[in-house]
Design an enzyme around this catalytic site. Structure first.
Site, short mmCIF file in Angstrom:
data_model
loop_
_atom_site.label_atom_id
_atom_site.label_comp_id
_atom_site.label_asym_id
_atom_site.label_seq_id
_atom_site.Cartn_x
_atom_site.Cartn_y
_atom_site.Cartn_z
N LYS A 1 -44.33 2.38 -6.11
CA LYS A 1 -45.54 3.12 -5.53
C LYS A 1 -47.21 2.40 -6.81
O LYS A 1 -48.02 2.34 -6.18
CB LYS A 1 -45.69 4.51 -4.92
CG LYS A 1 -47.07 5.17 -4.73
CD LYS A 1 -47.16 4.44 -3.07
CE LYS A 1 -48.37 5.98 -2.91
NZ LYS A 1 -49.14 5.24 -1.41
N GLY B 1 -49.68 15.19 -7.16
CA GLY B 1 -49.22 16.35 -6.76
C GLY B 1 -49.31 16.66 -5.52
O GLY B 1 -49.60 15.52 -4.33
N GLN C 1 -51.73 19.20 1.55
CA GLN C 1 -51.57 19.53 2.59
C GLN C 1 -50.06 19.37 3.42
O GLN C 1 -50.95 18.62 3.77
CB GLN C 1 -52.65 20.39 3.27
CG GLN C 1 -53.67 21.41 1.85
CD GLN C 1 -54.98 21.66 2.60
OE1 GLN C 1 -56.15 20.41 2.64
NE2 GLN C 1 -55.07 22.05 3.35
N ARG D 1 -54.51 25.23 0.65
CA ARG D 1 -54.79 24.19 -0.64
C ARG D 1 -53.85 25.13 -1.04
O ARG D 1 -53.24 24.85 -1.99
CB ARG D 1 -56.00 24.26 -0.81
CG ARG D 1 -57.09 23.17 0.19
CD ARG D 1 -58.78 23.39 -0.35
NE ARG D 1 -58.85 22.26 0.68
CZ ARG D 1 -60.11 22.43 1.14
NH1 ARG D 1 -60.08 23.28 1.99
NH2 ARG D 1 -60.59 21.09 2.34
N VAL E 1 -58.91 17.77 -9.04
CA VAL E 1 -59.08 16.50 -7.47
C VAL E 1 -57.41 17.95 -6.98
O VAL E 1 -58.31 18.12 -6.44
CB VAL E 1 -59.08 15.28 -7.70
CG1 VAL E 1 -58.61 15.28 -6.09
CG2 VAL E 1 -60.69 14.74 -8.26
N PRO F 1 -54.79 23.41 -5.29
CA PRO F 1 -56.10 24.69 -5.48
C PRO F 1 -56.67 24.04 -6.45
O PRO F 1 -56.06 24.79 -7.45
CB PRO F 1 -55.72 26.03 -4.85
CG PRO F 1 -54.56 25.77 -5.68
CD PRO F 1 -53.55 24.51 -5.16
N ASP G 1 -59.97 25.06 -7.79
CA ASP G 1 -60.35 26.00 -8.75
C ASP G 1 -59.07 26.54 -9.28
O ASP G 1 -59.67 26.92 -10.61
CB ASP G 1 -60.82 26.60 -8.09
CG ASP G 1 -62.14 26.08 -7.04
OD1 ASP G 1 -62.85 25.69 -7.86
OD2 ASP G 1 -61.76 26.00 -5.80
N ASP H 1 -66.91 19.03 -0.01
CA ASP H 1 -67.54 19.82 0.88
C ASP H 1 -69.00 20.04 1.60
O ASP H 1 -69.84 19.17 2.02
CB ASP H 1 -67.04 21.42 0.43
CG ASP H 1 -65.72 21.13 0.50
OD1 ASP H 1 -65.09 21.48 1.21
OD2 ASP H 1 -65.51 20.87 -0.80
N THR H 2 -69.80 19.50 0.02
CA THR H 2 -71.57 19.63 0.52
C THR H 2 -71.73 18.02 0.75
O THR H 2 -72.52 18.23 1.14
CB THR H 2 -71.45 19.35 -1.58
OG1 THR H 2 -71.67 20.65 -2.10
CG2 THR H 2 -73.62 18.65 -1.15
N ARG I 1 -69.42 16.55 2.88
CA ARG I 1 -69.62 16.79 4.66
C ARG I 1 -70.66 17.46 5.37
O ARG I 1 -71.07 17.32 6.29
CB ARG I 1 -68.37 17.47 4.56
CG ARG I 1 -67.02 17.10 4.31
CD ARG I 1 -65.57 17.41 4.19
NE ARG I 1 -64.38 17.05 3.99
CZ ARG I 1 -63.13 17.11 3.13
NH1 ARG I 1 -63.36 18.50 3.46
NH2 ARG I 1 -62.42 16.62 3.53
N HIS J 1 -81.31 18.57 1.30
CA HIS J 1 -80.92 18.84 -0.01
C HIS J 1 -80.30 20.26 0.30
O HIS J 1 -80.96 21.47 0.64
CB HIS J 1 -82.04 19.11 -1.09
CG HIS J 1 -83.02 18.15 -0.99
ND1 HIS J 1 -82.50 17.30 -2.07
CD2 HIS J 1 -83.92 17.15 -0.55
CE1 HIS J 1 -83.53 16.07 -1.88
NE2 HIS J 1 -84.24 16.36 -1.18
N HIS K 1 -63.05 25.82 -3.66
CA HIS K 1 -62.90 24.91 -2.24
C HIS K 1 -62.32 25.04 -1.52
O HIS K 1 -60.37 24.94 -1.96
CB HIS K 1 -62.76 23.20 -3.70
CG HIS K 1 -62.05 22.76 -2.56
ND1 HIS K 1 -63.29 21.83 -1.37
CD2 HIS K 1 -60.98 21.40 -2.38
CE1 HIS K 1 -62.19 20.53 -1.82
NE2 HIS K 1 -60.94 21.07 -1.04
#
Ligand code: NAD
Length: 317
Positions: free
Chosen positions: A43, A83, A86, A92, A122, A125, A127, A152-153, A155, A172, A179
């Protein structure tokens, strides 16, 4: 922007997220040398070959890699995407046990060949895994952090830009916290240009209401579930987010980005990693900013921290 000479990025994991991160880094010239490493030899080699075939159309960055860990040697930045991911409907946090084991087995080998790198997590989960990885490696929090709520920011900014009819670079606004399901926007500090979000006037449209903003926050929070339901993974936007962090590090930008570091007393929170606007530059996260929050936002931050603390406890951390 010029590619920094001799800069070396390794992306660990050649799945949907890792290969998209490498692709984004090549196209954007985030690093001079990009390595894609995965234990799945066939892969990894296939992804490297496919990416290499496109480099005549990109800038001066090159790509190599495979399943030999020596390829990682001397990396300045290592982005970990390896890893389990989901399944549709899965949270997550449900990935924590399996991905903690993968990370624990992988980190010593990576540190042996890239002892001076900045590590960006990345894998979800993210965090929870950041706390685990930091404790395991003893690396200072500034050199090991998670991409956190940068995605998320992004998005959120895209959605607000669409609604307001402006460029997303003029929005802003930040998502902070976990996350995951307890993340939340800092509406009290959100502006379009210099205009507070609730005062913004879009020609031909009513002003945004708090109710509309609340719905936007829910849509952002649940965006990954929708994408995973439809295509089995989220990869392009996280690939670009990862490349953006790499650039801030390698170009010593001191960019303000919402990334997740293990906190040490900020807002009265310690031993938990969550995202706050932070200065990212040479060597990692230079400062976690003391961002003003209203009482509701502070309560949400502590709720996020408590949720993450419970997840860590179930892993025995
Ligand atoms: N933080 C974020 O914003 C964000 C966004 C999207 C996805 N993710 C997470 O990224 C992770 C990867 O997602 P994906 O869609 O690429 O999954 P994927 O299944 O497509 O790829 C995972 C890859 O990891 C590799 N791998 C497993 N163990 C390894 C090891 N010990 N060493 C090296 N490689 C190993 C596998 O061979 C596989 O190629 C998931 O945990 C997912 O939840 C995070």
């Amino acid at each position: 922007m010029a590619v920094i000479e001799n800069s070396k990025l390794t992306v660990v994991g050649a799945g949907a997220v890792g290969s998209s991160t490498a692709y984004a880094a090549l196209i954007r010239g985030s690093a001079r040398h990009v390595v894609l490493y995965d234990i799945a030899t066939e892969k990894a080699e296939a992804e490297v070959l496919d990416l290499a075939h496109g480099t005549p159309f990109t800038g001066s960055s090159d790509i190599s890699g495979g399943s030999d860990i020596s390829a990682v040697e001397g990396s300045h930045v290592v982005v970990i995407t390896a890893g389990a991911k989901q399944n549709p409907g899965q949270t997550r946090i449900e990935l924590a046990g399996v991905n903690a084991r993968i990370l624990k087995s992988m980190l010593p080998k990576l540190l042996e060949v890239a002892p001076n790198a900045v590590y960006v997590i990345v894998t979800n989960p993210c965090d929870v895994l950041t706390v685990l990885a930091q404790e395991d490696t003893g690396l200072p929090p500034e050199r090991l952090f998670a991409s956190g709520t940068l995605l998320d920011t992004s998005r959120l900014r895209w959605k607000l830009a669409e609604r307001a009819g402006v460029s997303s670079s003029s929005v802003h606004a930040y998502i902070v916290g976990e996350h995951g399901d307890t993340e939340f926007p800092l509406w009290s500090a959100a502006t379009i240009g210099t205009v507070p979000i609730l005062d913004w006037e879009t020609p031909g449209h009513p002003r945004m209401t708090q109710q509309e903003l609340d719905q936007i926050a829910i849509d952002v929070r649940d965006a990954a579930y929708k994408v995973i339901q439809g295509k089995g993974a989220t990869n392009y936007a996280i690939g670009l987010s990862g490349a953006r962090i790499v650039e801030a590090l390698l170009r010593a930008e001191n960019a303000v980005l919402p990334v997740s570091t293990v906190l040490d007393g900020q807002y009265g929170i310690s031993g938990v990693a969550l995202s706050l606007p932070s200065i990212v530059g040479n060597g990692g996260v230079r400062t976690v900013l003391d961002t003003p929050m209203d009482d509701g936002e502070l309560a949400s931050l502590h709720h996020s921290a408590e949720t993450l603390r419970q997840s860590l406890a179930t892993l025995g951390i």
